[in-house]
Design a protein around this motif. Structure first.
Motif, PDB file in Angstrom:
ATOM      1  N   GLN A 117      -1.610   0.371  10.713  1.00 25.38           N
ATOM      2  CA  GLN A 117      -1.626   1.317   9.613  1.00 25.38           C
ATOM      3  C   GLN A 117      -1.897   2.737  10.081  1.00 25.38           C
ATOM      4  O   GLN A 117      -1.242   3.696   9.647  1.00 25.38           O
ATOM      5  CB  GLN A 117      -2.682   0.869   8.592  1.00 25.38           C
TER       6      GLN A 117
ATOM      7  N   LYS B  48       0.561   6.106   9.560  1.00 24.13           N
ATOM      8  CA  LYS B  48       0.172   7.327   8.851  1.00 24.13           C
ATOM      9  C   LYS B  48       0.234   8.544   9.759  1.00 24.13           C
ATOM     10  O   LYS B  48       0.698   9.618   9.351  1.00 24.13           O
ATOM     11  CB  LYS B  48      -1.241   7.160   8.279  1.00 24.13           C
TER      12      LYS B  48
ATOM     13  N   SER C 193       0.854  -1.186   0.000  1.00 22.88           N
ATOM     14  CA  SER C 193       0.000   0.000   0.000  1.00 22.88           C
ATOM     15  C   SER C 193       0.888   1.233   0.000  1.00 22.88           C
ATOM     16  O   SER C 193       2.064   1.174   0.378  1.00 22.88           O
ATOM     17  CB  SER C 193      -0.912   0.011   1.232  1.00 22.88           C
ATOM     18  N   THR C 194       0.332   2.362  -0.410  1.00 21.39           N
ATOM     19  CA  THR C 194       1.095   3.604  -0.460  1.00 21.39           C
ATOM     20  C   THR C 194       0.236   4.773  -0.001  1.00 21.39           C
ATOM     21  O   THR C 194      -0.994   4.707  -0.030  1.00 21.39           O
ATOM     22  CB  THR C 194       1.591   3.912  -1.885  1.00 21.39           C
ATOM     23  N   PHE C 195       0.880   5.835   0.427  1.00 19.97           N
ATOM     24  CA  PHE C 195       0.213   7.124   0.604  1.00 19.97           C
ATOM     25  C   PHE C 195       1.243   8.228   0.423  1.00 19.97           C
ATOM     26  O   PHE C 195       2.426   8.044   0.701  1.00 19.97           O
ATOM     27  CB  PHE C 195      -0.509   7.232   1.948  1.00 19.97           C
TER      28      PHE C 195
ATOM     29  N   VAL D  81       4.064  -2.622   3.767  1.00 18.88           N
ATOM     30  CA  VAL D  81       3.412  -3.927   3.817  1.00 18.88           C
ATOM     31  C   VAL D  81       3.350  -4.351   5.273  1.00 18.88           C
ATOM     32  O   VAL D  81       4.361  -4.314   5.984  1.00 18.88           O
ATOM     33  CB  VAL D  81       4.179  -4.987   3.001  1.00 18.88           C
TER      34      VAL D  81
END
Length: 878
Positions: A203, A207, A12-14, A25
């Motif tokens: 997660q 973030k 996943s990315t942001f 991951v």
């Protein structure tokens, strides 16, 4: 292999508003984390005035930051039970952390401080200059890296890949605080950076912390584009030679290599694997195994986001073989350009690449490296499609790529030896390139079905004894007495296996030196049932490779495979150890290779210095020295010696098997009983008997062909049977010289800037132990460096260590143990080796308890007992 059925992790990315990107991951199979911060600044982004600046800054940003006082960052990481390090390559600088899962916030904070708030001064710049100049010297003193750097500097035409990552003496000496700060201000920007996080974390927490720590990072300056050159930029084809007095002979062939983004990159990779990469390659088979002209064939890559070159380096056994090596190279290359890669070999090469790719998903650090590579080239989706891309390659695509790029005007030859070789120029140019018209029928010929099948065992009665030791570990005792230790790792598709024995070099008498090394190495070549080619075919087609490792007190045959392949891998392992063929021709090759390895060691100052120090300690005739023996002993070894040595092995008595996988323990027990139940059981016992031939000499100063001083200071230490002392000595070794938070590093390297590399090692066998402190410095500084080493050791011997040091060392060793558990192969090897040496299973499980039980007083006592000045052996190569 059905690639679509594999359960691969999904990344996943942001992105933050300032352009800073995070790729991650989540993997909760182990309570660990890997954090990697990439700054897109490497040697290809530098010019002649700034060569080496990216690497220089990698050193400097560790000095201090807004929130961390000078030289404290590594100590904080140590106390967390983690490891911090960095590297610079052609394309980027990477700062990476291995941490327990609880330290996510602190780890991210440290990376943000390194990237955004580093505080280094002019004194730091001056100190680090001397360190980097010593690092450059150390590379020049190592023959093979120096040879590759010579090629790098001369094989390109106008490509930034020609610039050395470390810089040059002149560019480093000319660097100033102002110039480095200017370079940093331009390069260290959020839009020029990205973060990779893998492991056990939440997660939302990730973030939140990334936004807090990197969100207000100012995105001033220009965004640095990833340089992508689809075509290699090489200098004019030709031959280059140089003479070196150190005696090393190296012959290299340089051919174009394509960057990952190039549409023909995968096809050219397959062609290079067929030609030169690995023991199955055409050049290795021809030059090493068949013609016996070389001791090794290696391939180095000089490329990244820019297309570059592959360097095929051969080590001739004699200069007289150089013409034959050159002719053989051209013959093999012309054959490839004429007929391509045979279908059978193409399938095996694709299996090799795919299995290597799949194994890179094992462990958070490997996975982070893989994520970074794919995101760096802007194709994160390839994380899942790479296997299919390789699988779909055709023979015509491979030969097309090779013919497009491996032409006569793209080949360069480099030769380095202690004397020139006349006539080498005739081996370059179009006259040597005469591929025949393509024989597509030959290249595409279908192979007959594979007749080399390993008979799989019929599972019957369970093992005679199965005991659960812990929630995820079992002890199995087979009917022949073989002990199996099995650790279940449910969430991973990779199995590790290792068969270990206490039979090793210390079981040899003074007339048997090298016997165990050559016996165990020869077993891997062929068996009474399978030829060498068949063994290679079986391992490659099923995705495993069995290798042998030699330790002072043990020998291990180990590997890893996907879970479905474990029965085949174990069956082949048993066959190799129990029913070897003892191929006489291959024994001669092993002996020639060992003799050449010793010759090459004697041209490497680092090897010379250590071996000479160790021989001062134990004596030249001790069976603790080189596992292959010395040249006179190697030449005297006969095939019958190895057969007789092997005849004394008792599988059930002398060996133990370690396994890590996802199967049920009962299935493992049945499988092992079916495979390992048949073996000869000789009564003759090979007992460990290490013997010393030590001299009274405790100081030796030796002149060498090096512009560095190499210092080795050490002595005897506690034996392995003293378990509490062993645990204490490992902690002591880490405190003194274990990593970048050690006393040696902090004082000798960081405070005085005297040595690029320092360390303190400890090892032990049942009734002996050894410690070795070392530092590599400028010749002019060796007396001061040695004095500091002796003062540091002397202070610990008289005063002991601080509690805060001991606590940090405990956290570090326990934390690294968590990462060791991620590797199925390493864990299996640890289990089998400890069992073979007579340790109970609980010893493996209770490592953290042993470490935590060590007191500062215990360390003071062992330091006083073993580190005293009158017990030290000192070797100086200067």
């Amino acid at each position: 292999m059905l690639l679509e059925n594999l359960n691969l992790p999904i990344p996943s990315t942001f992105n933050l508003a300032n352009g800073f990107r995070t790729v991650y991951v989540m993997d909760n199979s182990h309570p660990v984390l890997c954090l990697q911060l990439y700054i897109k600044t490497g040697s290809i982004h530098e010019n002649s005035d700034t060569t080496g600046y990216s690497h220089f800054l990698e050193h400097l940003v560790f000095k201090a930051s807004n929130d961390y006082p000078p030289n404290s960052i590594s100590q904080v990481v140590n106390q967390l039970g983690g490891m911090l390090n960095a590297y610079t390559d052609f394309d980027s600088t990477c700062f990476y952390l291995l941490l327990p899962k609880e330290a996510l916030a602190t780890g991210l904070h440290i990376l943000s401080e390194l990237a955004r708030h580093s505080r280094f001064n002019k004194k730091d710049v001056a100190l680090e200059k001397s360190i980097i100049l010593e690092e450059i010297k150390q590379y020049k003193n190592d023959p093979e890296p120096d040879h590759i750097e010579w090629i790098q500097k001369t094989c390109f035409a106008g490509s930034p890949l020609s610039q050395p990552v470390l810089g040059t003496d002149s560019s480093i000496k000319a660097a100033t605080w102002d110039r480095l700060r200017t370079f940093q201000d331009f390069s260290y920007r959020p839009q020029n950076s990205f973060l990779v996080v893998c492991g056990d974390f939440h997660q939302e927490q990730l973030k939140k912390n990334v936004e807090k720590l990197f969100g207000n990072w100012e995105a001033s300056g220009l965004q640095r584009k990833t340089n992508v050159s689809s075509e290699p930029v090489m200098a004019k084809a030709g031959v280059r030679t140089r003479t070196k007095t150190r005696g090393e002979k190296l012959l290299s062939f340089v051919l174009p290599e394509l960057c990952e983004q190039h549409p023909q990159a995968n096809a050219l990779l397959v062609a290079m694997r067929y030609l030169a990469i690995g023991r199955a390659s055409r050049l290795f088979k021809a030059l090493v195994e068949e013609k016996r002209l070389c001791s090794s064939v290696k391939v180095a890559s000089l490329s990244g986001s820019l297309s570059g070159v592959s360097v095929i380096t051969c080590s001739p056994l004699s200069q007289k073989y150089v013409p034959q090596i050159l002719s053989c190279f051209h013959s093999e290359l012309n054959e490839l350009l004429s007929n391509g890669v045979p279908n059978e070999e193409l399938d095996l090469i694709k299996q090799d690449i795919i299995h290597s790719w799949l194994f890179s998903f094992e462990g958070v650090e490997n996975l982070a490296n893989l994520l970074a590579m794919e995101d760096f080239i802007g194709n994160l989706a390839r994380l899942h499609t790479y296997g299919q891309q390789i699988s779909s390659l055709s023979a015509s695509e491979v030969i097309d790529a090779a013919c497009n790029y491996w032409k006569s005007n793209n080949l360069m030859i480099y030769y380095e030896a202690d004397k020139t070789f006349p006539g080498i120029n005739r081996f370059i140019g179009p006259a040597n390139f005469n591929p025949k018209p393509r024989n597509s029928k030959k290249a595409q010929a279908q192979q007959t079905p594979d007749p080399w099948i390993v008979p799989l065992p019929k599972l019957g009665a369970p093992a005679s004894f199965l005991t659960q030791i812990s929630d995820d570990m079992w002890q199995i005792v087979l009917s022949n007495g073989l002990q199996v230790l099995y650790r279940k790792q449910s969430q991973k598709p990779v199995c590790g296996f290792s068969l270990s024995t206490r039979i090793s070099q210390i079981c040899e008498s003074d007339t048997e030196r090298g016997t165990n090394y050559f016996c165990s190495s020869l077993l891997l070549h062929s068996t009474q049932r399978h030829t060498h080619k068949e063994l290679m075919r079986l391992g490659r087609s099923n995705g495993f490779n069995i290798r042998v490792t030699h330790h002072l007190d043990s020998t291990s045959f180990r590997g890893k495979c996907l879970s479905d392949m474990l029965p085949i891998a174990l069956s082949l392992l048993a066959e190799i150890v129990v029913n070897p063929a003892f191929d006489a021709a291959h024994l001669n090759l092993l002996k020639a290779t060992a003799l050449d390895s010793i010759r090459r060691e004697r041209s490497n100052p680092l090897s010379i210095a250590y071996h000479n120090w160790f021989r001062m300690l134990v004596g030249k005739k001790s069976n603790l020295c080189r596992s292959s023996g010395d040249p006179i002993e190697i030449r005297g070894i006969k095939r019958d010696d190895l057969i007789n040595w092997h005849a004394r092995w008792n599988l059930g008595r002398d060996f133990s098997l370690g396994l890590v996988g996802s199967q049920r323990a009962e299935e493992i027990a049945q499988l092992c009983e079916a495979i390992f139940n048949e073996a000869p059981c000789p009564e003759d016992i090979l007992e460990p008997n290490p013997f010393l031939d030590a001299q009274a000499l405790k100081l030796r100063k030796q002149k060498g062909h090096t512009d560095q001083a190499l210092l080795h200071l050490g002595g005897f230490a506690c034996p392995a049977v003293n378990r509490e002392e062993n645990a204490a000595f490992y902690l002591l070794a880490h405190i003194l010289g274990g990593d970048i938070s050690s006393r040696f590093y902090d004082i000798i390297r960081e405070k005085y800037g005297l040595a690029y590399q320092t360390g303190f090692d400890f090892s032990s066998i049942s009734n002996l132990g050894f410690w070795n402190a070392y530092a590599f410095c400028d010749k002019r500084d060796y007396r001061q460096c040695l004095t500091l080493m002796q003062e540091i050791i002397g202070e610990v011997a008289t005063k002991g260590v601080e509690e805060v040091e001991l606590t940090a060392a405990k956290h570090y060793l326990i934390g690294m143990n968590r990462f060791d558990l991620e590797s199925a192969s390493y864990s299996a090897s640890s289990l089998s080796t400890l069992a073979a040496l007579g340790y109970e299973p609980e010893y493996y499980l209770n490592r953290e308890q042993r470490i935590n039980a060590v007191s500062a007083e215990q360390i003071r006592q062992i330091a006083d007992r073993y580190l005293a000045a009158d017990k030290q052996y000192l070797h100086i190569l200067v």
